[in-house]
Design a protein around this motif. Structure first.
Motif, mmCIF file in Angstrom:
data_model
loop_
_atom_site.group_PDB
_atom_site.id
_atom_site.type_symbol
_atom_site.label_atom_id
_atom_site.label_comp_id
_atom_site.label_asym_id
_atom_site.label_seq_id
_atom_site.Cartn_x
_atom_site.Cartn_y
_atom_site.Cartn_z
ATOM 1 N N GLY A 38 1.196 -1.383 -0.022
ATOM 2 C CA GLY A 38 0.149 0.206 -0.614
ATOM 3 C C GLY A 38 0.858 1.440 -0.445
ATOM 4 O O GLY A 38 0.686 2.172 -0.658
ATOM 5 N N VAL A 39 2.268 0.939 1.329
ATOM 6 C CA VAL A 39 2.396 2.648 1.081
ATOM 7 C C VAL A 39 3.425 2.510 -0.570
ATOM 8 O O VAL A 39 3.509 3.840 -1.100
ATOM 9 C CB VAL A 39 3.829 2.308 2.041
ATOM 10 C CG1 VAL A 39 4.660 3.140 1.912
ATOM 11 C CG2 VAL A 39 2.966 2.248 3.708
ATOM 12 N N GLN A 47 6.694 8.863 4.769
ATOM 13 C CA GLN A 47 5.923 9.596 5.346
ATOM 14 C C GLN A 47 6.047 8.471 6.701
ATOM 15 O O GLN A 47 5.160 7.916 6.601
ATOM 16 C CB GLN A 47 4.753 9.821 4.567
ATOM 17 C CG GLN A 47 3.483 10.771 5.173
ATOM 18 C CD GLN A 47 2.726 11.151 4.011
ATOM 19 O OE1 GLN A 47 2.415 11.778 3.258
ATOM 20 N NE2 GLN A 47 1.225 11.381 4.692
ATOM 21 N N THR A 48 5.453 9.376 7.675
ATOM 22 C CA THR A 48 4.382 8.627 9.342
ATOM 23 C C THR A 48 2.790 8.462 8.786
ATOM 24 O O THR A 48 2.223 10.169 8.438
ATOM 25 C CB THR A 48 4.848 9.701 10.079
ATOM 26 O OG1 THR A 48 6.203 9.705 10.164
ATOM 27 C CG2 THR A 48 4.193 8.432 11.827
ATOM 28 N N PHE A 49 2.618 7.491 8.967
ATOM 29 C CA PHE A 49 1.421 7.433 8.363
ATOM 30 C C PHE A 49 0.504 7.309 9.451
ATOM 31 O O PHE A 49 0.684 6.655 10.963
ATOM 32 C CB PHE A 49 0.276 6.895 7.433
ATOM 33 C CG PHE A 49 1.646 6.414 6.252
ATOM 34 C CD1 PHE A 49 0.223 7.667 5.604
ATOM 35 C CD2 PHE A 49 2.131 6.205 6.702
ATOM 36 C CE1 PHE A 49 0.982 7.475 4.078
ATOM 37 C CE2 PHE A 49 2.655 6.432 4.584
ATOM 38 C CZ PHE A 49 2.186 6.900 3.828
ATOM 39 N N LYS A 50 -1.288 7.852 9.824
ATOM 40 C CA LYS A 50 -2.105 7.826 10.846
ATOM 41 C C LYS A 50 -3.329 6.274 10.708
ATOM 42 O O LYS A 50 -2.440 6.014 9.812
ATOM 43 C CB LYS A 50 -2.769 8.647 11.575
ATOM 44 C CG LYS A 50 -2.101 10.200 11.096
ATOM 45 C CD LYS A 50 -3.883 11.702 11.579
ATOM 46 C CE LYS A 50 -3.308 12.481 11.685
ATOM 47 N NZ LYS A 50 -4.176 12.815 10.720
ATOM 48 N N LYS A 54 -3.240 4.272 7.467
ATOM 49 C CA LYS A 54 -2.418 2.531 7.760
ATOM 50 C C LYS A 54 -4.178 1.796 7.251
ATOM 51 O O LYS A 54 -3.190 1.063 5.769
ATOM 52 C CB LYS A 54 -2.227 1.961 9.020
ATOM 53 C CG LYS A 54 -0.712 2.630 9.443
ATOM 54 C CD LYS A 54 -0.175 2.374 10.539
ATOM 55 C CE LYS A 54 1.233 3.346 11.391
ATOM 56 N NZ LYS A 54 0.958 2.684 12.289
ATOM 57 N N LEU A 55 -5.444 1.691 7.878
ATOM 58 C CA LEU A 55 -5.829 1.420 7.223
ATOM 59 C C LEU A 55 -6.275 1.130 4.860
ATOM 60 O O LEU A 55 -6.969 -0.059 4.936
ATOM 61 C CB LEU A 55 -7.198 0.768 8.294
ATOM 62 C CG LEU A 55 -7.198 0.314 9.165
ATOM 63 C CD1 LEU A 55 -8.719 0.930 10.529
ATOM 64 C CD2 LEU A 55 -6.839 -0.905 9.361
ATOM 65 N N ASN A 56 -6.568 2.132 5.025
ATOM 66 C CA ASN A 56 -7.028 2.727 3.826
ATOM 67 C C ASN A 56 -5.467 2.127 3.045
ATOM 68 O O ASN A 56 -6.010 1.893 1.748
ATOM 69 C CB ASN A 56 -6.511 4.359 3.285
ATOM 70 C CG ASN A 56 -8.141 5.036 4.447
ATOM 71 O OD1 ASN A 56 -9.264 3.908 4.672
ATOM 72 N ND2 ASN A 56 -8.211 6.344 4.673
ATOM 73 N N LEU A 57 -3.995 2.219 3.199
ATOM 74 C CA LEU A 57 -3.376 2.233 2.880
ATOM 75 C C LEU A 57 -2.679 0.339 2.705
ATOM 76 O O LEU A 57 -2.727 0.088 1.540
ATOM 77 C CB LEU A 57 -1.939 1.773 3.715
ATOM 78 C CG LEU A 57 -1.274 3.148 3.202
ATOM 79 C CD1 LEU A 57 -0.198 3.836 4.633
ATOM 80 C CD2 LEU A 57 -0.460 3.619 2.289
ATOM 81 N N MET A 58 -3.442 -0.108 3.672
ATOM 82 C CA MET A 58 -3.606 -1.498 3.469
ATOM 83 C C MET A 58 -5.115 -1.906 1.633
ATOM 84 O O MET A 58 -5.071 -3.354 1.445
ATOM 85 C CB MET A 58 -4.490 -3.031 4.651
ATOM 86 C CG MET A 58 -3.386 -2.543 5.394
ATOM 87 S SD MET A 58 -3.497 -3.610 7.107
ATOM 88 C CE MET A 58 -3.496 -4.739 6.435
ATOM 89 N N HIS A 59 -6.289 -0.956 2.322
ATOM 90 C CA HIS A 59 -7.328 -1.705 1.472
ATOM 91 C C HIS A 59 -6.492 -1.025 -0.543
ATOM 92 O O HIS A 59 -7.150 -1.682 -1.295
ATOM 93 C CB HIS A 59 -8.588 -0.282 1.491
ATOM 94 C CG HIS A 59 -9.901 -0.491 0.868
ATOM 95 N ND1 HIS A 59 -10.594 -1.287 0.569
ATOM 96 C CD2 HIS A 59 -9.676 0.457 -0.022
ATOM 97 C CE1 HIS A 59 -10.977 -1.060 -0.182
ATOM 98 N NE2 HIS A 59 -10.924 0.180 -0.834
ATOM 99 N N ILE A 60 -6.006 0.033 -0.632
ATOM 100 C CA ILE A 60 -5.096 0.140 -1.310
ATOM 101 C C ILE A 60 -4.521 -1.155 -2.446
ATOM 102 O O ILE A 60 -3.979 -1.394 -3.213
ATOM 103 C CB ILE A 60 -4.222 1.358 -1.744
ATOM 104 C CG1 ILE A 60 -5.275 2.824 -1.544
ATOM 105 C CG2 ILE A 60 -3.422 1.403 -3.267
ATOM 106 C CD1 ILE A 60 -3.923 3.888 -0.887
#
Length: 118
Positions: A38-39, A47-50, A54-60
């Protein structure tokens, strides 16, 4: 070599490469690898993610990984640079083990496409 054996060998290779690169050799689990994809797909590697990001990155990552299987279709990138996907076909009901195998296969294919493994 059977298809299952080949998948296991390739999966182990992906885990080893990513674990050495991102976890000082500690073995990464499936969720951690999905997060890294995802990243990568977002393209903001430093970048540091909230937590919600992080959940959105996994979804991507899941959308990107399952796109070749016909479940998702890339739609657009928003003004913040986040990719968006549309559902093309609902995932069939899968048992936990089947879901894990599907994701591992998709991840292996992702890294084969990028020539990280062969």
């Amino acid at each position: 070599m059977s298809r299952d054996e080949q998948l296991k060998q390739r999966w182990d290779k992906v885990v080893t490469i990513l674990s050495n690169q991102f976890a000082e050799g500690d073995l990464l689990d499936l969720d951690a690898i999905i997060y890294l994809i995802g990243v990568q797909e977002l393209g903001k590697v430093h970048q540091t993610f909230k937590k919600d990001e992080k959940l959105n990155l996994m979804h991507i990552a899941i959308c990107r990984l399952l796109e070749p299987y016909g479940y998702y279709e890339f739609d657009y990138v928003d003004k913040e640079g986040w990719p968006h996907y549309n559902v093309k076909e609902a995932l069939p009901p899968l048992k936990a083990g089947e879901q894990s195998v599907l994701m591992k296969e998709a991840i292996v294919n992702y890294f084969l496409e990028r020539e990280v493994i062969e």
